[in-house]
Design an enzyme around this catalytic site. Structure first.
Site, mmCIF file in Angstrom:
data_model
loop_
_atom_site.group_PDB
_atom_site.id
_atom_site.type_symbol
_atom_site.label_atom_id
_atom_site.label_comp_id
_atom_site.label_asym_id
_atom_site.label_seq_id
_atom_site.Cartn_x
_atom_site.Cartn_y
_atom_site.Cartn_z
ATOM 1 N N ASP A 6 21.217 -11.376 -30.840
ATOM 2 C CA ASP A 6 20.852 -12.349 -31.370
ATOM 3 C C ASP A 6 19.107 -12.189 -30.942
ATOM 4 O OD1 ASP A 6 19.372 -14.872 -31.541
ATOM 5 O OD2 ASP A 6 20.967 -15.910 -30.547
ATOM 6 N N TYR A 66 22.514 -18.220 -25.359
ATOM 7 C CA TYR A 66 22.469 -19.301 -26.317
ATOM 8 C C TYR A 66 22.463 -18.769 -27.758
ATOM 9 C CZ TYR A 66 20.606 -23.776 -28.362
ATOM 10 O OH TYR A 66 20.682 -24.595 -29.175
ATOM 11 N N LYS A 105 12.050 -18.211 -34.464
ATOM 12 C CA LYS A 105 11.083 -18.476 -33.901
ATOM 13 C C LYS A 105 9.695 -17.454 -34.572
ATOM 14 C CE LYS A 105 13.431 -20.375 -29.982
ATOM 15 N NZ LYS A 105 14.828 -19.835 -29.229
HETATM 16 C C1 LIG Z 1 16.011 -20.540 -29.667
HETATM 17 C C2 LIG Z 1 17.091 -19.717 -29.844
HETATM 18 C C3 LIG Z 1 18.347 -19.922 -31.071
HETATM 19 C C4 LIG Z 1 18.284 -21.277 -31.704
HETATM 20 O O1 LIG Z 1 17.024 -21.168 -32.848
HETATM 21 P P1 LIG Z 1 16.818 -22.683 -33.445
HETATM 22 O O2 LIG Z 1 15.644 -22.328 -34.200
HETATM 23 O O3 LIG Z 1 16.116 -23.512 -31.889
HETATM 24 O O4 LIG Z 1 17.802 -23.281 -33.807
HETATM 25 C C5 LIG Z 1 19.435 -19.067 -31.064
HETATM 26 N N1 LIG Z 1 19.332 -18.155 -30.378
HETATM 27 C C6 LIG Z 1 18.304 -17.786 -29.289
HETATM 28 C C7 LIG Z 1 18.467 -16.406 -28.542
HETATM 29 C C8 LIG Z 1 17.413 -18.706 -29.178
HETATM 30 O O5 LIG Z 1 16.458 -18.318 -28.162
#
Ligand SMILES: *Cc1c(COP(=O)(O)O)cnc(C)c1O
Length: 433
Positions: free
Chosen positions: A245, A150, A273
């Site tokens: 990511d 994701y 995060k």
């Molecule tokens: C949570 C997440 C996102 C998206 O971040 P948001 O702050 O929710 O938009 C993107 N990449 C990874 C790996 C994530 O865990």
């Protein structure tokens, strides 16, 4: 701690029922709706340390940690104090503030691939900007992502995008035009041969490869030995960028993220995060030469009204300061291992096939009899059994992510007592599944 018999969620039910008339599905982000575990979420009232309280007064040990940010525990007193001081001077300047320099320097010093960084307001934003940058820098349009990874809710990434989408059973999302994803190629996670094949089939057209270096959005799936190294080699050989990511893994797998832990340095990295310490922050960074393509240093446009605001920067700075204390990651790793070892033993004792994994403060438990190396493997899990497990734990005061396809998180605030209580609850629940 609530006992199973006294479990009452009347207030949560009423608030959520009203919410469904006001907001789509009653929530501001889909996975919160508990769709795959019965559809009745718990409405929170207060969070502190490793515990959360709902509006009915039930108390839970929390393994979601607001989906990752709360690695120091919720509402850490030092973060809250620093926020109060910053708050007195205002919340958003829309102008440079010194806290941006402080956090930027901390991120640059911590994350091996980052020489220069741009702050944004979410992980989604960071990933969207990074994709644009990959294309701007290489002059190529195609990107490779992995099934079950994701990268936020941007159009171009909503191809086989893991947890949120998987939980809802949507293979893709309506409203995403074909053109938006026609340049997004997807490979199975941990499959280097599939990546090589995509490069062979699209010579000179692939801008780069983006992945979660440790997956959290298919549930917890670590990289196989050599996978990250292999991607580093293939991308370099093809003049393409490697992008980690690390929105979830940054400052969680280790202080320098998964790239530090595995010793593989990507070209670009996305963060979010933890670096916001519970406030909305994202970031992307990498080699100076690439980052200077971003406006106003370079031609690639990307902007944000609230980006780098002093409040969010302060929460990030304080959180990272707390994570610099000696022994922090050893503590997280040992405690989490105690939890996952315990869960594995309990599952075996009661005859449940599970695949359990853990690195540092991130873990996963799949109800499946096969080892999980990919989203395909993760999908062999017994989702009905997971739903019963989730409910049983909830009733015993243990708050787990409401989906088999989400990782679990621990924090510095979790105590031995928390872990013992969690294992005791798991023993009861697994006996009854
Ligand atoms: C949570 C997440 C996102 C998206 O971040 P948001 O702050 O929710 O938009 C993107 N990449 C990874 C790996 C994530 O865990």
């Amino acid at each position: 701690m609530t006992s199973a018999t006294a479990f009452n969620t009347t207030q949560s039910e009423e608030i959520f029922s009203n919410a469904k008339d006001l907001m789509p599905g009653g929530v501001s982000s889909p996975v919160r709706a508990f769709s795959s575990v019965g559809g009745q979420p718990i409405v929170f009232d207060k969070v502190e340390g490793s515990h959360v309280w709902d509006v009915d007064g039930n108390e839970y040990i929390d393994y979601v940690g607001t989906w990752g940010p709360a690695i120091c525990g919720h509402a850490h007193p030092e973060v809250i104090k620093a926020l109060h001081e910053t708050l007195d001077k205002g919340t958003s300047f829309g102008a440079p503030c010194v806290q941006e320099n402080v956090l930027a320097e901390m991120v640059i010093n911590a994350v091996p691939s980052i020489e220069m960084v741009r702050f944004v307001n979410s992980g989604t934003e960071a990933c969207m900007a990074t994709l644009r940058l990959m294309r701007a820098y290489t002059g190529r349009d195609k990107v490779i992502k992995f099934q079950g990874c994701y990268h936020g809710s941007g159009d171009m990434f909503l191809v086989q995008a893991g947890s949120g989408v998987a939980t809802l059973g949507l293979p893709d999302s309506p409203g995403v035009p074909k053109a938006a994803t026609s340049n997004t190629l997807a490979a199975p996670y941990n499959d280097l041969e599939a990546v090589k094949k995509l490069f062979e089939d699209n010579p000179g057209e692939i801008a780069g490869v983006i992945l979660e270096p440790v997956v959290g959005n298919s549930g917890f799936v670590p990289p196989d030995a050599g996978f990250l190294e292999g991607l580093r080699e293939i991308t370099a050989d093809n003049g393409a960028l490697l992008v980690f990511d690390e929105v979830m893994t940054g400052f969680r797998i280790s202080y320098g993220g998964a790239q530090e832990k595995f010793g593989v340095t990507p070209d670009l990295t996305t963060l979010g995060k933890i670096i916001g310490g519970g406030l909305p922050v994202g970031a992307y960074g990498g080699k100076k030469e690439i980052m200077e393509v971003v406006a106003p240093a370079g031609p690639m446009y990307q902007a944000g009204t609230l980006s780098g605001n002093p409040l969010a920067m302060t929460a990030g700075i304080k959180t990272l300061e707390l994570l610099q204390r000696p022994g922090v990651y050893e503590q997280l790793d040992q405690m989490t291992k105690k939890l996952t070892d315990g869960l594995k033993e309990i599952a075996q004792k009661h005859g449940h096939a599970v695949s359990v994994g853990q690195i540092s403060a991130m873990f996963g438990v799949f109800f499946t009899d096969r080892p999980v190396h990919s989203f395909e493997d993760a999908k062999t899990s017994d989702l009905q059994k997971f739903a019963r497990y989730h409910r049983g734990m909830l009733e015993r005061g243990i708050y787990l992510a409401p989906s088999q396809f989400e990782a679990g998180f621990t924090s510095l605030a979790h105590t031995d007592e928390d872990i013992d209580k969690t294992l005791k609850a798991a023993d009861e629940v697994m006996a009854s599944l």
